[in-house]
Design a protein around this motif. Structure first.
Motif, PDB file in Angstrom:
ATOM      1  N   LEU A 376     -57.459  70.216   7.647  1.00 11.37           N
ATOM      2  CA  LEU A 376     -56.831  71.539   7.782  1.00 11.37           C
ATOM      3  C   LEU A 376     -55.313  71.440   7.965  1.00 11.37           C
ATOM      4  CD1 LEU A 376     -59.410  73.378  10.090  1.00 11.37           C
ATOM      5  CD2 LEU A 376     -59.530  72.865   7.658  1.00 11.37           C
ATOM      6  N   LEU A 377     -54.711  70.508   7.228  1.00  9.16           N
ATOM      7  CA  LEU A 377     -53.253  70.358   7.173  1.00  9.16           C
ATOM      8  C   LEU A 377     -52.637  69.912   8.493  1.00  9.16           C
ATOM      9  CD1 LEU A 377     -52.348  73.502   5.011  1.00  9.16           C
ATOM     10  CD2 LEU A 377     -52.637  71.131   4.236  1.00  9.16           C
ATOM     11  N   THR A 378     -53.430  69.389   9.407  1.00  9.54           N
ATOM     12  CA  THR A 378     -52.885  68.976  10.697  1.00  9.54           C
ATOM     13  C   THR A 378     -52.013  67.735  10.595  1.00  9.54           C
ATOM     14  OG1 THR A 378     -54.902  67.709  11.147  1.00  9.54           O
ATOM     15  CG2 THR A 378     -54.804  69.962  11.998  1.00  9.54           C
ATOM     16  N   ILE A 389     -49.438  77.694  10.836  1.00  8.08           N
ATOM     17  CA  ILE A 389     -50.320  77.739   9.670  1.00  8.08           C
ATOM     18  C   ILE A 389     -51.726  78.158  10.079  1.00  8.08           C
ATOM     19  CG2 ILE A 389     -51.431  76.328   7.889  1.00  8.08           C
ATOM     20  CD1 ILE A 389     -48.833  74.703   7.741  1.00  8.08           C
ATOM     21  N   TRP A 390     -52.184  77.648  11.212  1.00 11.44           N
ATOM     22  CA  TRP A 390     -53.530  77.997  11.676  1.00 11.44           C
ATOM     23  C   TRP A 390     -53.632  79.474  12.041  1.00 11.44           C
ATOM     24  CZ3 TRP A 390     -57.274  74.396  14.613  1.00 11.44           C
ATOM     25  CH2 TRP A 390     -57.459  73.212  13.874  1.00 11.44           C
ATOM     26  N   GLY A 399     -63.094  83.782   6.279  1.00  7.51           N
ATOM     27  CA  GLY A 399     -63.107  82.391   6.677  1.00  7.51           C
ATOM     28  C   GLY A 399     -61.830  81.706   6.230  1.00  7.51           C
ATOM     29  N   PRO A 400     -61.463  80.605   6.890  1.00  7.63           N
ATOM     30  CA  PRO A 400     -60.165  79.973   6.609  1.00  7.63           C
ATOM     31  C   PRO A 400     -60.085  79.217   5.287  1.00  7.63           C
ATOM     32  CG  PRO A 400     -61.364  78.749   8.289  1.00  7.63           C
ATOM     33  CD  PRO A 400     -62.163  79.995   8.020  1.00  7.63           C
ATOM     34  N   LEU A 401     -61.213  78.921   4.636  1.00  7.10           N
ATOM     35  CA  LEU A 401     -61.175  78.065   3.454  1.00  7.10           C
ATOM     36  C   LEU A 401     -60.367  78.662   2.313  1.00  7.10           C
ATOM     37  CD1 LEU A 401     -61.973  75.518   1.990  1.00  7.10           C
ATOM     38  CD2 LEU A 401     -64.155  76.598   1.376  1.00  7.10           C
ATOM     39  N   GLU A 402     -60.565  79.949   2.034  1.00  9.23           N
ATOM     40  CA  GLU A 402     -59.854  80.568   0.915  1.00  9.23           C
ATOM     41  C   GLU A 402     -58.347  80.549   1.143  1.00  9.23           C
ATOM     42  OE1 GLU A 402     -61.313  81.378  -1.879  1.00  9.23           O
ATOM     43  OE2 GLU A 402     -63.183  80.688  -0.962  1.00  9.23           O
ATOM     44  N   THR A 403     -57.929  80.876   2.354  1.00  7.28           N
ATOM     45  CA  THR A 403     -56.506  80.838   2.664  1.00  7.28           C
ATOM     46  C   THR A 403     -55.985  79.405   2.633  1.00  7.28           C
ATOM     47  OG1 THR A 403     -56.649  82.833   4.026  1.00  7.28           O
ATOM     48  CG2 THR A 403     -54.763  81.407   4.404  1.00  7.28           C
ATOM     49  N   LEU A 404     -56.785  78.460   3.098  1.00  7.74           N
ATOM     50  CA  LEU A 404     -56.385  77.059   3.078  1.00  7.74           C
ATOM     51  C   LEU A 404     -56.095  76.596   1.658  1.00  7.74           C
ATOM     52  CD1 LEU A 404     -56.034  74.285   4.440  1.00  7.74           C
ATOM     53  CD2 LEU A 404     -58.505  73.949   4.179  1.00  7.74           C
TER      54      LEU A 404
END
Length: 455
Positions: A376-378, A389-390, A399-404
């Motif tokens: 998750l880009l950490t 970003i989070w 859910g966060p996947l699409e935005t990720l």
């Protein structure tokens, strides 16, 4: 074949990041687990209209500790919180009017008896100002740990925290302690007139599953020895989590306490999820959650950060659990399928860049996107920027996947000029050691990609 014309806004100098020194990453994790059978609920809200973050020369880090708008740096070693400092923090000397306005909006929303989640997501997606426990509370709401109805918070928190204490008592107990308790129980049942026999087990009273040399599947000792390897891996990973931050690393009492808490969370998670267990890198996903919750200025919230982090970690990981299952790598829900979606997204929005990377220079997106997505880009940005970003990732009701994926695509677009001028070697190095970037601009480009898809 007719190539799609690159949109004019992509060629703007605004999106071209100036060359910066590459930063080394801790490691490149490899997915080596089995499938998970856990089921989780999905959000039902509709996505809010995307609002691009304000363009700025650098990401401001504001920390209003109260409605009086007192500002401090959340990850600076001179901060008054108990983080212990962060040597990798970026420039956070200024506070924009947008931050102050957004903080006031969030405080107003959080003060309502029933919180409007759609409005909360809309505001939080632009970034949550640090301080006053705002991010801690908002993240718990976005992850579904806290219900929108504030009157339910006290009972829900008490229930969850009690449940976590029960998990720890059951799952973190050494078999020796189990045997000791059994001895005590048997001793209490002995004849009170024979105190000399109290607490002593005869050979016939020791079941096969309670013997340290038992290899039975139900043996607590056999399970303990099987868990030892995973626990050792967790210990190693926790010890090397953000070694440049005193909050996570070092010999201080604070660091040791925080390491023990993270270790407990990961071990309990591994034992409750035998299908997925523990995979290297989960500690990096856990770290931002625990940091934010532990630095809540509310004493009670900070004291219960371990329990709160556990449930939020479970909920966050539920949307990405298939990425950690090696057996699902080639399925339509595995990590390779997700990386393919990123490739298709880039092709849709910038075919020229996609063709240069994957056809001309033959840079396989798995070489860089695997870590981007699974962690998750950490590992690609400094800690303060990762929190920003989070804020955006967790605000997506789908859910966060699409935005990720959109953020990852935007990362490629931001450095497109350097990539188009590079060969296989230079591009791979650039993508595996992503240069410093303006996070507000990055998130703006990601929002732009969403509006174009909707349009």
């Amino acid at each position: 074949m007719v190539r799609k014309r690159v949109p004019d806004w992509l060629n703007s100098s605004l999106w071209s990041t100036t060359p910066a020194d590459d930063r080394l990453h801790h490691y490149f994790p490899s997915p080596t687990t089995t499938t998970s059978s856990a089921t989780f609920s999905e959000p039902t809200l509709q996505p809010p209209a995307p609002v691009p973050p304000p363009a700025a020369s650098s990401k401001p880090q504001s920390t209003p500790t109260s409605p009086k708008l007192e500002i401090r740096d959340p990850v600076n070693r001179n901060s008054n919180n108990n983080s212990g400092g962060n040597d990798q923090n970026g420039d956070s000397s200024g506070v924009s009017p947008d931050d102050i306005s957004r903080q006031a909006q969030l405080l107003a929303e959080l003060s309502k008896k029933v919180i409007n989640m759609w409005e909360l997501r809309r505001i939080a997606s632009q970034g949550i100002p640090d301080g006053g426990g705002i991010r801690s509370t908002v993240w718990k709401l976005l992850l579904g740990y806290l219900p929108p109805d504030r009157s339910q918070w006290s009972s829900e928190l008490a229930k969850k925290r009690s449940q976590y204490r029960h998990f720890k008592e059951e799952l973190l107990m050494n078999p020796s302690e189990i045997t000791r308790r059994l001895e005590k129980s048997v001793g209490c049942d002995n004849d009170e007139s024979k105190p000399e026999g109290r607490g002593l087990l005869s050979r016939s009273q020791i079941t096969h599953g309670e013997h340290p040399l038992s290899l039975g599947k139900s043996s607590v000792w056999n399970q303990f020895f099987q868990d030892s390897e995973i626990i050792e891996q967790i210990d190693r990973d926790v010890m090397r989590t953000h070694p440049d931050m005193h909050f996570f690393s070092g010999d201080s009492q604070l660091a040791k306490f925080n390491q023990d808490a993270m270790r407990n969370i990961l071990i309990v998670f591994a034992k409750l999820n035998p299908g997925i267990r523990y995979v290297q890198g989960m500690n990096e996903i856990l770290a931002p959650l625990f940091y934010v919750f532990k630095n809540d200025p509310d004493v009670e919230m900070a004291a219960n950060a371990e329990a709160d982090t556990f449930f939020c970690f479970v909920e966050l990981l539920s949307g990405f659990r298939d990425h950690f299952c090696q057996q699902l790598d080639n399925s339509n829900v595995g990590i390779r399928s997700t990386i393919t979606r990123l490739s298709q997204l880039l092709k849709e929005h910038d075919e020229e860049l996609w063709r240069h990377l994957e056809v001309t220079t033959k840079v396989n997106p798995q070489f860089y996107a695997f870590r981007w997505i699974t962690l998750l880009l950490t590992q690609e940005f400094n800690f303060a920027d990762s929190l920003h970003i989070w804020d955006t990732l967790l605000s997506d009701p789908e859910g966060p996947l699409e935005t990720l994926l959109r953020v990852c695509c935007a990362m490629l677009i931001l450095i497109r000029r350097r990539l188009l001028a590079g060969d296989f070697t230079s591009n791979l190095k650039l993508l595996q050691h992503y240069p410093s970037a303006n996070i507000s601009h990055l998130l703006y480009v990601a929002n732009k990609l969403r509006t174009q898809a909707i349009g």
